[in-house]
Structure formats: C-alpha cells, structure tokens
Design a protein around this motif. Structure first.
Motif, short mmCIF file in Angstrom:
data_model
loop_
_atom_site.label_atom_id
_atom_site.label_comp_id
_atom_site.label_asym_id
_atom_site.label_seq_id
_atom_site.Cartn_x
_atom_site.Cartn_y
_atom_site.Cartn_z
N LEU A 87 0.85 -1.18 0.00
CA LEU A 87 0.00 0.00 0.00
C LEU A 87 0.89 1.24 0.00
N SER A 88 0.95 1.91 -1.13
CA SER A 88 1.90 3.01 -1.34
C SER A 88 1.69 4.18 -0.38
N GLU A 89 0.45 4.52 -0.09
CA GLU A 89 0.17 5.68 0.77
C GLU A 89 0.78 5.51 2.16
N LEU A 90 0.60 4.35 2.75
CA LEU A 90 1.18 4.11 4.07
C LEU A 90 2.68 3.90 3.99
N GLN A 91 3.12 3.20 2.97
CA GLN A 91 4.54 2.89 2.86
C GLN A 91 5.37 4.15 2.61
N GLY A 92 4.76 5.19 2.11
CA GLY A 92 5.46 6.45 1.87
C GLY A 92 5.62 7.31 3.11
N GLN A 93 5.01 6.93 4.24
CA GLN A 93 5.10 7.69 5.48
C GLN A 93 6.47 7.49 6.13
N ASP A 94 6.95 8.54 6.81
CA ASP A 94 8.22 8.44 7.54
C ASP A 94 8.13 7.35 8.61
N GLY A 95 9.15 6.52 8.67
CA GLY A 95 9.23 5.47 9.68
C GLY A 95 8.59 4.16 9.27
N VAL A 96 7.79 4.15 8.21
CA VAL A 96 7.13 2.92 7.78
C VAL A 96 8.08 2.14 6.88
N LEU A 97 8.36 0.92 7.27
CA LEU A 97 9.24 0.06 6.48
C LEU A 97 8.46 -0.64 5.38
N GLU A 98 7.32 -1.24 5.75
CA GLU A 98 6.47 -1.93 4.78
C GLU A 98 5.03 -1.85 5.23
N SER A 99 4.15 -1.73 4.25
CA SER A 99 2.72 -1.79 4.52
C SER A 99 2.12 -2.67 3.43
N ARG A 100 1.54 -3.80 3.86
CA ARG A 100 1.11 -4.79 2.86
C ARG A 100 -0.26 -5.37 3.20
#
Length: 142
Positions: A22-35
């Motif tokens: 999920l690009s929107e969450l994965q683009g946040q500072d500190g987020v390594l992966e959002s799937r």
C-alpha cells in the motif's frame, strides 16, 4: 487488486513477497512496509514501523493503551536480534462468508486512517525512528 484500484488506493506488487504493498502508508516516515496479504479465507493488512531502540521500554509499557485506543488494530512489538525494533500494526478480515467491494474498501480505508493516526501519535511520543537521527554503533565498555 481491482477493488483497490476502484477505491483509488495506490498499490503495487513487489517481486520479493506475495503481498500487495500500500503506497500511501509505505510512503510515510518510519514505515518500512505496509502490505495486504489475501488468502483463501482471510485478508491481513500489516504495517511495520521502525522504532527507536531507546524508546522501546516506554513503547512496550504503552502497548495496552495503544491497543485500547485503536480497537480495530492489533499493535505489538517485534524484536529481531540483528534489526532495529519494529512496531507491527495489523488488521484481520474474515472473507470466507463473502465480502463485497464497498465493504472491503471501507475496512481498508478505516485501517489505513487508524494506522496513520497511530503513526502520528507514536511520532509525537518520540517512539519513531527519525531519518535524521544518527544510527549509533555499539561501543565496548571498559
């Protein structure tokens, strides 16, 4: 993936896992992966957030409150020996009985919003590993 596209949720598939990122969450500072992992009977949304090692004790002490404040999310800490600690944020969807597109999109959007709120909160509390924070190498004590 068609449902995510219809809901204007940016996503992609990487070659290293079978999850939909999920690009929107994965683009946040500190987020390594959002799937999003879709299986036969369920779907799991997970987001991995990098945590400051010095904030680990305070974060673990605060996990009960965080889980109560975000009841749709399961929040826990994952510590692997050779990596920095991670905060795992997850939501589980039962899909065996059937789910339609509006219901799925609503759940995914609510999970993403709750995860973003949680990310804001842990940033304000100082738990998040910042990009500008120097990574210290351990030194021997003599």
């Amino acid at each position: 993936m068609r449902w995510l596209t219809a809901g204007y949720i940016d996503h992609y598939i990487c070659e290293n896992c079978h999850g939909i990122h999920l690009s929107e969450l994965q683009g946040q500072d500190g987020v390594l992966e959002s799937r999003l992992f879709v299986e036969h009977e369920d779907a799991i949304l997970t987001t991995e957030i990098e945590v400051r090692p010095t904030a680990l004790l305070a974060l673990v002490a605060d996990l009960g409150r965080l889980n109560m404040n975000y009841p749709s999310l399961k929040v826990f800490v994952d510590i692997v020996d050779d990596n920095l600690p991670r905060l795992i944020v997850a939501d589980y969807l039962h899909t065996q009985a059937g789910m339609d597109q509006p219901q799925f999109l609503w759940i995914v959007q609510q999970t993403m919003m709750a995860t973003q709120q949680l990310l804001l909160e842990i940033t304000e509390l100082g738990f998040l590993m910042q990009d500008d924070e120097p990574q210290k190498t351990p030194s021997a004590v003599h």
